[in-house]
Design a protein around this motif. Structure first.
Motif, mmCIF file in Angstrom:
data_model
loop_
_atom_site.group_PDB
_atom_site.id
_atom_site.type_symbol
_atom_site.label_atom_id
_atom_site.label_comp_id
_atom_site.label_asym_id
_atom_site.label_seq_id
_atom_site.Cartn_x
_atom_site.Cartn_y
_atom_site.Cartn_z
ATOM 1 N N THR A 215 0.833 -1.205 0.000
ATOM 2 C CA THR A 215 0.000 0.000 0.000
ATOM 3 C C THR A 215 0.861 1.245 0.000
ATOM 4 N N CYS A 216 1.897 1.265 0.840
ATOM 5 C CA CYS A 216 2.762 2.442 0.896
ATOM 6 C C CYS A 216 3.467 2.663 -0.441
ATOM 7 N N MET A 217 3.914 1.592 -1.063
ATOM 8 C CA MET A 217 4.576 1.754 -2.360
ATOM 9 C C MET A 217 3.613 2.272 -3.422
ATOM 10 N N ASN A 218 2.335 1.918 -3.321
ATOM 11 C CA ASN A 218 1.342 2.480 -4.244
ATOM 12 C C ASN A 218 1.213 3.987 -4.048
ATOM 13 N N PHE A 219 1.258 4.442 -2.802
ATOM 14 C CA PHE A 219 1.225 5.885 -2.549
ATOM 15 C C PHE A 219 2.477 6.553 -3.104
ATOM 16 N N VAL A 220 3.630 5.928 -2.886
ATOM 17 C CA VAL A 220 4.891 6.501 -3.370
ATOM 18 C C VAL A 220 4.879 6.643 -4.891
ATOM 19 N N LYS A 221 4.377 5.626 -5.568
ATOM 20 C CA LYS A 221 4.368 5.625 -7.040
ATOM 21 C C LYS A 221 3.166 6.355 -7.627
#
Length: 451
Positions: A215-221
């Motif tokens: 989930t955090c990587m989706n926010f980052v990207k």
């Protein structure tokens, strides 16, 4: 359980409406959803302005919002909203690019170290902290996990992992323990600025169950979902699709549980039910219900954030070209300052922008609402995007949670052991996490476990 039992669900937000959907899917159709407001959606609130909707609460989702996707499929809708993007400013209003090495030559060693620590955190979450991302908090304080995996299939999983006890630590301490302190610079954007408190006070379990690694990587990207008609539209669609949509303007003044029945006084009339599902704030349950001593004790331990949102007009020449994060203001020392402001519609300047600020920290006095409001409006001037008028404002009861001492002492296991004890089941934000997907997912699990 008898499929014909009468079930009362308190609350027409994501948790309550999802409970109705999952009950209906299992064949329970004798349910009633009572909502005190004149609309559904809770903190998914998307008012209209100049022919379009803007967000006063939840803004976005990500592809790992599997419960929200359940709702989309049930209703035949999809995430069709405007594409989001963002930039960054410092507290003086200067545009910065904190994660771009070419623009921060002197910070290259730190940025490289951060990248390594993010990778390390991802690895230890999958190994040392296996089970960390299961929805809800059952067993964590005891070093075990039980629930559904964060996968499209959401298969049931369970296991013993003593390391999970570390999740009771404040996230700042958790990161220090594991040598990944710099990862806080990544996780803070979608956590603190979204109103969920500060890393020196909030147990890591909340941070990592909401911002699990994918989930955090989706926010980052910036791999994000939005809805053209706003997040509220998701729940309006669900409400209209259910066989029994929420009864709005339902004022509950009394609940009595006796002799295997639940008596709910709503708008002056007494209604009889067999079971009760509470998705409204548990902290306030004793104010209108015959709360037992254990309910009073545990629910009194709940804390919550004071998260303020302003929707403001600007002059066309002052309208921001993009949404901005202000990392300098995401610290307890800058409590009450503007942390992020959001431009939803990129193709026009006749829409509002929305601002977000926190005014409560565990170790400081709560900042009065009016003082925070003035500070945010001054901050907008500093950001070179002054407001010409305030169109809407809201101070939310936000992110109910418990602190480290109660978490480690087994608050969740004790409350989970009370499920069904008084013909009452507890759901909603505090039982999982205060975002729309986690609350909806917890309702799914509750229905699977007990109905």
């Amino acid at each position: 359980m008898d499929k014909n039992i009468k079930i009362c669900i308190i609350g027409g937000g994501p948790a309550g409406l999802s409970a109705g959907m999952y009950l209906e899917k299992k064949g329970y159709e004798n349910y009633t959803i009572l909502e005190k407001n004149d609309h559904v959606g809770g903190k998914c609130h998307s008012p209209h302005y100049n022919g379009r909707r803007y967000e006063m609460g939840a803004i976005m989702g990500v592809p790992s919002y599997y419960a929200v996707h359940d709702v989309e499929e049930f209703c035949g809708i999809t995430h069709d909203g405007p594409k989001l993007n963002r930039n960054y400013k410092n507290k003086e209003g200067k545009v910065i690019e904190p994660f771009e090495p070419k623009k921060n030559i002197t910070k290259i060693p730190q940025l490289m170290a951060m990248k390594k620590q993010v990778k390390k955190l991802g690895e230890i979450l999958e190994t040392k902290y296996k089970g960390y991302d299961v929805n809800g908090h059952r067993g964590v304080a005891q070093g075990r996990y039980e629930g559904f995996a964060v996968t499209p299939e959401r298969e049931p999983v369970s296991g013993v992992n003593p390391n999970l006890k570390d999740l009771a630590l404040p996230f700042k301490e958790f990161c220090r323990l594991n040598g990944v302190e710099l990862t806080q610079d990544i996780w803070i954007g979608p956590f603190t600025s979204f109103g969920y408190g500060y890393f020196d006070e909030i147990p890591a379990a909340y941070v990592l169950k909401y911002l699990d690694f994918q989930t955090c990587m989706n926010f980052v990207k910036i791999n994000l979902w939005t809805w053209k008609e706003g997040t509220q539209f998701i729940w309006e669609s669900l409400n209209s699709k259910l066989k029994h949509g929420a009864r709005l303007n339902s004022n509950i003044t009394k609940i009595e549980r006796r002799d295997g029945k639940v008596y709910v006084t709503v708008n002056g009339e007494i209604e009889e039910y067999d079971k009760l599902i509470v998705t409204a704030p548990l902290q306030y349950f004793p104010d209108y219900a015959d709360a037992r001593e254990d309910e009073k004790h545990y629910f009194s331990r709940i804390e919550y954030e004071r998260y303020d949102v302003l929707a403001v007009e600007t002059k066309p020449e002052d309208h921001p070209e993009i949404s901005y994060y202000v990392f300098d203001n995401m610290t307890p020392e800058r409590l009450g300052h503007l942390m992020v402001y959001y431009r939803r519609w990129r193709d026009t300047k006749d829409q509002v922008i929305t601002t977000y600020a926190l005014r409560k920290h565990k170790n400081t006095d709560e900042i009065p609402y009016d003082e925070c409001r003035r500070t945010v409006l001054e901050d907008l001037k500093t950001m070179h995007n002054p407001a010409s008028a305030v169109v809407n404002e809201q101070s939310w009861y936000y992110f109910p949670h418990v602190f480290t001492e109660d978490y480690a002492a087994g608050w969740y296991d004790d409350v989970e052991a009370m499920q069904g004890k008084y013909d009452t089941y507890y759901a909603g934000e505090v039982m999982s996490f205060g975002d729309m997907d986690e609350t909806a997912e917890y309702s799914r699990e509750l229905v699977e476990r007990f109905f």
